[in-house]
Structures are given as structure tokens and as C-alpha cells.
Scaffold this motif. Structure first.
Motif, mmCIF file in Angstrom:
data_model
loop_
_atom_site.group_PDB
_atom_site.id
_atom_site.type_symbol
_atom_site.label_atom_id
_atom_site.label_comp_id
_atom_site.label_asym_id
_atom_site.label_seq_id
_atom_site.Cartn_x
_atom_site.Cartn_y
_atom_site.Cartn_z
ATOM 1 N N LEU A 1 -8.542 -2.276 -7.316
ATOM 2 C CA LEU A 1 -8.595 -2.662 -8.792
ATOM 3 C C LEU A 1 -9.270 -1.599 -9.833
ATOM 4 O O LEU A 1 -8.771 -1.793 -11.072
ATOM 5 N N ALA A 2 -9.908 -0.853 -9.299
ATOM 6 C CA ALA A 2 -10.141 0.271 -10.171
ATOM 7 C C ALA A 2 -9.412 1.206 -10.439
ATOM 8 O O ALA A 2 -9.080 1.651 -11.846
ATOM 9 N N LEU A 3 -8.253 1.504 -9.736
ATOM 10 C CA LEU A 3 -6.958 2.020 -9.633
ATOM 11 C C LEU A 3 -6.155 1.328 -10.810
ATOM 12 O O LEU A 3 -5.310 1.922 -11.671
ATOM 13 N N ALA A 4 -6.162 0.093 -10.781
ATOM 14 C CA ALA A 4 -5.202 -0.789 -11.513
ATOM 15 C C ALA A 4 -5.748 -1.110 -13.024
ATOM 16 O O ALA A 4 -4.896 -1.642 -13.829
ATOM 17 N N GLU A 5 -6.948 -0.712 -13.147
ATOM 18 C CA GLU A 5 -7.400 -1.196 -14.511
ATOM 19 C C GLU A 5 -6.751 -0.595 -15.799
ATOM 20 O O GLU A 5 -6.471 -1.490 -16.474
ATOM 21 N N LYS A 6 -6.410 0.655 -15.643
ATOM 22 C CA LYS A 6 -5.621 0.922 -16.903
ATOM 23 C C LYS A 6 -4.325 0.422 -17.101
ATOM 24 O O LYS A 6 -3.805 -0.306 -18.040
ATOM 25 N N PRO A 7 -3.500 0.536 -15.880
ATOM 26 C CA PRO A 7 -2.119 0.108 -16.277
ATOM 27 C C PRO A 7 -2.130 -1.564 -16.203
ATOM 28 O O PRO A 7 -0.876 -1.935 -16.860
ATOM 29 N N GLN A 8 -2.932 -2.264 -15.807
ATOM 30 C CA GLN A 8 -2.891 -3.624 -15.772
ATOM 31 C C GLN A 8 -4.109 -4.315 -16.730
ATOM 32 O O GLN A 8 -4.133 -5.539 -16.396
ATOM 33 N N ARG A 9 -4.337 -3.603 -17.709
ATOM 34 C CA ARG A 9 -5.455 -4.305 -18.507
ATOM 35 C C ARG A 9 -4.899 -5.311 -19.231
ATOM 36 O O ARG A 9 -5.443 -5.994 -19.921
ATOM 37 N N ALA B 1 1.882 -2.391 -9.984
ATOM 38 C CA ALA B 1 1.963 -4.064 -9.380
ATOM 39 C C ALA B 1 1.614 -4.073 -8.000
ATOM 40 O O ALA B 1 0.986 -5.148 -7.687
ATOM 41 N N ALA B 2 2.241 -3.283 -7.233
ATOM 42 C CA ALA B 2 1.886 -3.150 -5.709
ATOM 43 C C ALA B 2 0.330 -3.064 -5.500
ATOM 44 O O ALA B 2 -0.257 -3.716 -4.737
ATOM 45 N N THR B 3 -0.278 -2.193 -6.195
ATOM 46 C CA THR B 3 -1.669 -2.069 -6.431
ATOM 47 C C THR B 3 -2.431 -3.231 -6.551
ATOM 48 O O THR B 3 -3.448 -3.708 -5.650
ATOM 49 N N LEU B 4 -2.074 -4.061 -7.478
ATOM 50 C CA LEU B 4 -2.495 -5.119 -7.814
ATOM 51 C C LEU B 4 -2.514 -6.303 -6.627
ATOM 52 O O LEU B 4 -3.189 -7.084 -6.326
ATOM 53 N N ASN C 1 -2.518 -7.664 -18.115
ATOM 54 C CA ASN C 1 -2.118 -8.635 -17.119
ATOM 55 C C ASN C 1 -2.938 -9.553 -16.836
ATOM 56 O O ASN C 1 -4.392 -9.035 -16.401
ATOM 57 N N PRO C 2 -3.100 -10.760 -17.087
ATOM 58 C CA PRO C 2 -4.148 -11.947 -16.810
ATOM 59 C C PRO C 2 -4.600 -11.840 -15.361
ATOM 60 O O PRO C 2 -5.532 -11.908 -14.987
ATOM 61 N N GLU C 3 -3.552 -11.489 -14.516
ATOM 62 C CA GLU C 3 -3.992 -11.583 -13.098
ATOM 63 C C GLU C 3 -4.971 -10.689 -12.651
ATOM 64 O O GLU C 3 -5.859 -10.703 -11.875
ATOM 65 N N TYR C 4 -4.898 -9.452 -13.351
ATOM 66 C CA TYR C 4 -5.984 -8.430 -13.248
ATOM 67 C C TYR C 4 -7.498 -8.955 -13.196
ATOM 68 O O TYR C 4 -8.179 -8.858 -12.348
ATOM 69 N N PHE C 5 -7.603 -9.750 -14.445
ATOM 70 C CA PHE C 5 -9.009 -10.345 -14.776
ATOM 71 C C PHE C 5 -9.377 -11.489 -13.666
ATOM 72 O O PHE C 5 -10.458 -11.619 -13.501
ATOM 73 N N HIS C 6 -8.167 -12.301 -13.174
ATOM 74 C CA HIS C 6 -8.540 -13.210 -12.408
ATOM 75 C C HIS C 6 -9.017 -12.492 -11.069
ATOM 76 O O HIS C 6 -10.121 -13.083 -10.514
ATOM 77 N N LEU C 7 -8.277 -11.501 -10.638
ATOM 78 C CA LEU C 7 -8.719 -10.812 -9.274
ATOM 79 C C LEU C 7 -10.263 -10.139 -9.504
ATOM 80 O O LEU C 7 -11.090 -9.968 -8.770
ATOM 81 N N GLU D 1 1.034 -1.346 0.113
ATOM 82 C CA GLU D 1 -0.032 0.046 0.063
ATOM 83 C C GLU D 1 0.845 1.442 -0.005
ATOM 84 O O GLU D 1 0.548 2.307 -0.604
ATOM 85 N N SER D 2 1.878 1.218 0.753
ATOM 86 C CA SER D 2 2.678 2.348 0.808
ATOM 87 C C SER D 2 3.416 2.576 -0.941
ATOM 88 O O SER D 2 3.403 3.736 -1.226
ATOM 89 N N ALA D 3 3.956 1.540 -1.544
ATOM 90 C CA ALA D 3 4.327 1.716 -2.897
ATOM 91 C C ALA D 3 3.181 2.121 -3.745
ATOM 92 O O ALA D 3 3.267 2.844 -4.411
ATOM 93 N N MET D 4 1.999 1.520 -3.399
ATOM 94 C CA MET D 4 0.660 1.971 -4.440
ATOM 95 C C MET D 4 0.435 3.247 -4.180
ATOM 96 O O MET D 4 0.233 3.911 -5.232
ATOM 97 N N GLU D 5 0.633 4.127 -3.037
ATOM 98 C CA GLU D 5 0.438 5.486 -2.901
ATOM 99 C C GLU D 5 1.382 6.318 -3.824
ATOM 100 O O GLU D 5 1.112 7.480 -4.086
ATOM 101 N N LYS D 6 2.375 5.777 -4.211
ATOM 102 C CA LYS D 6 3.408 6.368 -5.126
ATOM 103 C C LYS D 6 3.223 5.902 -6.277
ATOM 104 O O LYS D 6 3.913 6.226 -7.366
ATOM 105 N N GLY D 7 2.344 5.261 -6.717
ATOM 106 C CA GLY D 7 1.650 5.181 -8.031
ATOM 107 C C GLY D 7 2.356 3.610 -8.632
ATOM 108 O O GLY D 7 2.468 3.547 -9.863
ATOM 109 N N HIS D 8 2.830 2.749 -7.867
ATOM 110 C CA HIS D 8 3.461 1.539 -8.280
ATOM 111 C C HIS D 8 2.404 0.455 -8.635
ATOM 112 O O HIS D 8 1.574 0.206 -7.630
#
Length: 484
Positions: A414-422, A387-390, A424-430, A378-385
Motif C-alpha cells: 500500500l505504501a508503494l501504491a500511495e502516490k499512483p492510487q491516491r 493496479a497489480a500492486t493494489l 482510487n477509492p479502493e486504495y483507501f478501503h484497503l 506480484e510479478s506485474a507489480m515488480e515492473k511497476g504496474h
């Protein structure tokens, strides 16, 4: 000095909640230089909660001088003592000077308070720190029986992938990405690409992060993703690992590099020459990075590693991560590797925080702890990382710990990760799991997203058998799927 214990209690009461708190001591340093002391104070407090020696020292200074906070001798002594324990900068000398001005009774009380403060601080800090599995240190990860992964990838690209295509017109020019137009034909010089990659237990490459690129690299990356590595195993069982890979001219020796990219070679040599004449940490770090990426720059064995260690010891956060990463991937000294990755994370370096989160969920040498991992993700996510968001979303969706299960929070991530992780198969699994668990369950979207994850995973040569089993469970028996 009469209110020592009252002040100590106030200090210990200011505890950082175990939730997302974006550590960023680099920003704190900028705020401090800009005299934004209130902001710097709050950021240093967060750093202190995870045991950062620089944050301890800065808080000692701020309490001593009344910068962003009321002057407080007790708090100043307490924080300088924590910094001194880690031999940070001049903390020992400053602490000795401050204690020398106290009488015998005051010293006795101060030492008692220090012991209590340190014990409480240690207990709190351990909520975030990784624990080494000592019995596993005697074993190493192997890759289809080999001791290490191949790091250089020589990928043949066809003319279209290299950017060679007929164009109208005439004349010679140099365009973007090192592409040279000659007589109406677009010719791309060999590109350079260096990436950091998570290696899954099936050997597939995941969460690829570009560290250095030059020229047209898309063709390299597209093919790199498709070729699994040797499968990592630990004591005969599948395990995740991490690696760095070099493609294009990055995989060549010095002679080929000069021939293919003379201008880039000249720029790299300028960095090295400037660093050799300078003693600034940043220029030395650039030198160490250059030698890490291009070993043919080294004049002595292990020069890059030794310089990176020196810079880590001198307090350069990025060097701390790089040195820890070197040790970890070489499986050279795992406790030291984890220590330096952790130290870099304490500064709020996003890539270090992400890596620490991964170690806490998948390293065979680190005790698995999703609660600690979530904090760092979550700390990395706050800086825009991305993969950490996922991975933060994954913990909130799949954790067996009811205190971490948070479907609403996972949906938000997941809403935050939608665009950068579109892609990534793991995104759709989650995403499929989230539609299964959210209050307004939509089973059609569960199936649609899971099928998409499987299809994408298969295209990328992932082992999707676990997802296929899950799909079979969802679609076998008396199941009705209807549009909502």
C-alpha cells in the motif's frame, strides 16, 4: 552420460519458490544479446518454471554451449525436449540430432529421464496456470441483457474542458498537445483517447489504463469515469468484466478522423504502409494494433484479428496478449483467450500478468485461485504496474487462506501504491482494513479512511453499499474512537 540421474535430480531441485519472482524474458533476451549470460540464465530459469517454451529453448542452447553455465548435455537435452513438445522454433530438429548421437542404452536411459523430468515439470508448472471451468463455457456475460458493451463514447465537452480560453497576444502558433493559438484564442483540436478498463459488477469503471492518447484528453477521461456501463451479469448474477473504449476522434469514422486530425492520420497511414512492405514482427504488430484501434484501416473482414493471431503464433508476446484479449472481450473462444493471455504472461508482459491475475480472481470461466493470482500480480507489480500492486495488497489483507494473509506485506504494498492510487477509492478501503489489522491498530484511521473511500466511491458512481455496511459495523455498539 554416467551421471544422468544425478544431473536430473539437480535440475528438479532448482525450484522457484511460490512468491514474487518478476518474470521478464524480454530483459533476458536483451541480456543474452549483450552477452550477460549469467543474468540471462537466471531470468530464463524463472521463465522455464512457468512453462515458457522460449525459455526452455534458450536454456537448451545455453547448456549446450556453456553460456552462463557449465556445459551439460543432459540438461540441454531435457530443455530442448520441453521446447520441442511445444513445437518451438527448431527444437525438434536439434533434439533429434542430439539423440541420434547416443547409443541404444543411452537412449533408453535418456527417455526414462525425460519422462520423469516432464512429469515433475508439469506438476510444478500447474501451480501457476489457470484452470478453465468447463461447465461455464456454454454461458456468456451479458450487459443489462445485451450481448456486448458499447465501446465508443461520444462525450460533449465545454469550451473550458476543450482548452478554449481567452489569451492575450496575437498571431498563430501550434503548441503542445495539438493546441492551436489563433488570434489570441486557444483552440484545441478534438483529441483521441483509447483506454482499457476493468468493469465492476455494478457497471463502474475501474483501473483505467491509457493505451493511446493524442491532444488534451483529461476532459474526456474525467467524464468517462463518471458514466457507468451496463452491468455485466453471468447466469443472472453480477460479475466483473473488461473492455476497451474509444473517445474523441478515436470514435469517429475515417472521414471525420481525416478532417479533425489530418497530421495524425498521415502518421498512422505511414505505419500501415511501412508494415505492409516489411516482414519484421514488430512492424507487423504495429499494423495490427493500428487496425485494432481504427477498424476503418482494415481491407478485409477480421484482418486485425487474423494478423494478431499469426503474430502470436510466431512468438510475439504483445500480440499474444492482444489476440487473447480480443477473443476474451468478444467471448469468442474463452479457453483460447485464456491460453494466449497466459502465454504472454509467461514472457513477463506486465499488462498480461495483471489481466491473468484478474482472471484468476474474477472471471466466471476461470477457477478462482488467489495463490496463483498473487504470483502474477506480484510479478506485474515488480515492473511497476500500479493496479497489480493494489490487488496484491488486497489478497494479503482479505484472503481467507492463512498462508496468503500477510498484513505487514500488504502495508508495504500500500505504501508503494500511495502516490499512483491516491484517487482510487479502493486504495483507501484497503488502507482502512490495514489500520484495523496491523499490530498498532488505529481505529480512528480505520474510520477516516473508510469514510473517505465511501465518499470517493459515491462521487465516481460506485456501489459502496458493502463498505457502508462495514462502516456501520465498526461504528455501531460500544465503540470508542480516540486519538492515539
Amino acid at each position: 552420460m554416467k551421471n544422468m540421474r544425478k544431473n536430473l535430480i539437480a535440475v528438479l531441485a532448482i525450484a522457484l519458490p511460490f512468491q514474487a519472482a518478476s518474470l521478464n524474458l524480454l530483459k533476458a533476451n536483451d541480456d543474452f544479446k549483450d552477452k550477460q549470460y549469467d543474468l540471462a540464465f537466471q531470468e530464463y530459469k524463472q521463465g522455464a518454471q512457468v512453462g515458457n517454451s522460449h525459455a526452455y529453448y534458450q536454456l537448451g542452447v545455453m547448456y549446450s554451449k556453456g553460456l552462463g553455465v557449465e556445459p551439460d548435455l543432459v540438461n540441454s537435452i531435457l530443455y530442448f525436449s520441453l521446447a520441442a513438445e511445444q513445437n518451438y522454433s527448431q527444437a525438434n530438429e536439434i533434439l533429434d540430432l542430439m539423440l541420434s548421437n547416443l547409443d541404444t542404452n543411452q537412449l533408453t536411459e535418456v527417455h526414462a529421464l525425460l519422462d520423469e523430468f516432464k512429469q515433475n515439470q508439469d506438476v510444478f508448472t500447474q501451480q501457476f496456470m489457470p484452470e478453465i471451468i468447463e461447465e461455464n463455457l456454454a454461458h456468456k456475460v451479458t450487459f443489462d441483457g445485451k450481448p456486448e458493451l458499447e465501446k465508443k463514447f461520444f462525450i460533449d465537452l465545454d469550451e473550458e474542458e476543450l482548452g478554449i480560453s481567452p489569451y492575450g497576444g496575437s498571431g498563430n502558433s501550434v503548441g503542445e498537445g495539438g493546441v492551436e493559438s489563433f488570434g489570441g484564442i486557444i483552440i484545441s483540436k478534438p483529441a483521441l483517447l483509447i483506454v482499457e478498463t476493468d468493469v465492476a459488477s455494478d457497471g463502474s469503471k475501474r483501473n483505467i489504463q491509457k493505451l493511446q492518447k493524442h491532444g488534451l484528453t483529461r476532459g474526456y477521461l474525467d467524464k468517462y469515469k463518471l458514466f457507468p456501463t451496463a452491468k455485466p451479469q453471468f447466469k443472472g448474477k453480477p460479475v466483473d468484466f473488461v473492455t476497451r473504449s474509444y473517445m474523441g476522434v478515436a470514435a469517429d469514422d475515417a472521414f471525420a478522423f481525416v478532417d479533425q486530425q489530418p497530421r495524425l492520420y498521415g502518421d498512422i497511414r505511414k505505419i500501415v504502409r511501412a508494415a505492409e512492405k516489411s516482414d519484421t514482427l514488430e512492424e507487423k504488430y504495429q499494423h495490427a494494433i493500428a487496425m485494432t484501434m481504427f477498424p476503418w484501416l482494415e481491407k478485409q473482414p477480421n484482418q486485425a484479428e487474423n494478423l494478431m493471431k499469426n503474430l502470436a503464433l510466431r512468438g510475439h508476446p504483445a500480440a499474444m496478449y492482444e489476440y487473447g484479449f480480443m477473443l476474451y472481450t468478444k467471448q469468442k473462444d474463452i479457453p483460447e483467450a485464456v491460453k494466449w493471455i497466459t502465454e504472454a504472461s509467461k514472457y513477463g508482459l506486465a499488462r498480461a500478468e495483471y489481466r491473468l491475475g484478474k482472471l484468476l480472481t474474477s472471471s466466471p470461466w476461470v477457477q478462482s485461485d488467489e495463490k496463483k493470482a498473487l504470483f502474477w500480480f506480484e510479478s506485474a507489480m515488480e515492473k511497476g504496474h500500479d493496479a497489480a500492486t493494489l490487488y496484491a495488497a488486497k489478497i494479503k489483507l482479505t484472503s481467507q487462506d492463512p498462508t496468503l494473509k500477510d498484513v505487514a506485506g500488504a502495508i508495504e504494498y500500500l505504501a508503494l501504491a500511495e502516490k499512483p492510487q491516491r484517487l482510487n477509492p479502493e486504495y483507501f478501503h484497503l488502507l482502512a482494513l490495514s489500520y484495523k489489522d496491523r499490530p498498532a491498530r488505529d481505529f480512528k484511521l480505520v474510520i477516516d479512511n473508510l469514510e473517505r473511500a465511501i465518499w470517493m466511491g459515491n462521487q465516481a458512481n460506485w456501489d459502496t453499499s458493502e463498505w457502508q455496511d462495514l462502516l456501520s459495523q465498526f461504528t455501531t455498539g460500544k465503540v470508542t474512537i480516540a486519538d492515539s
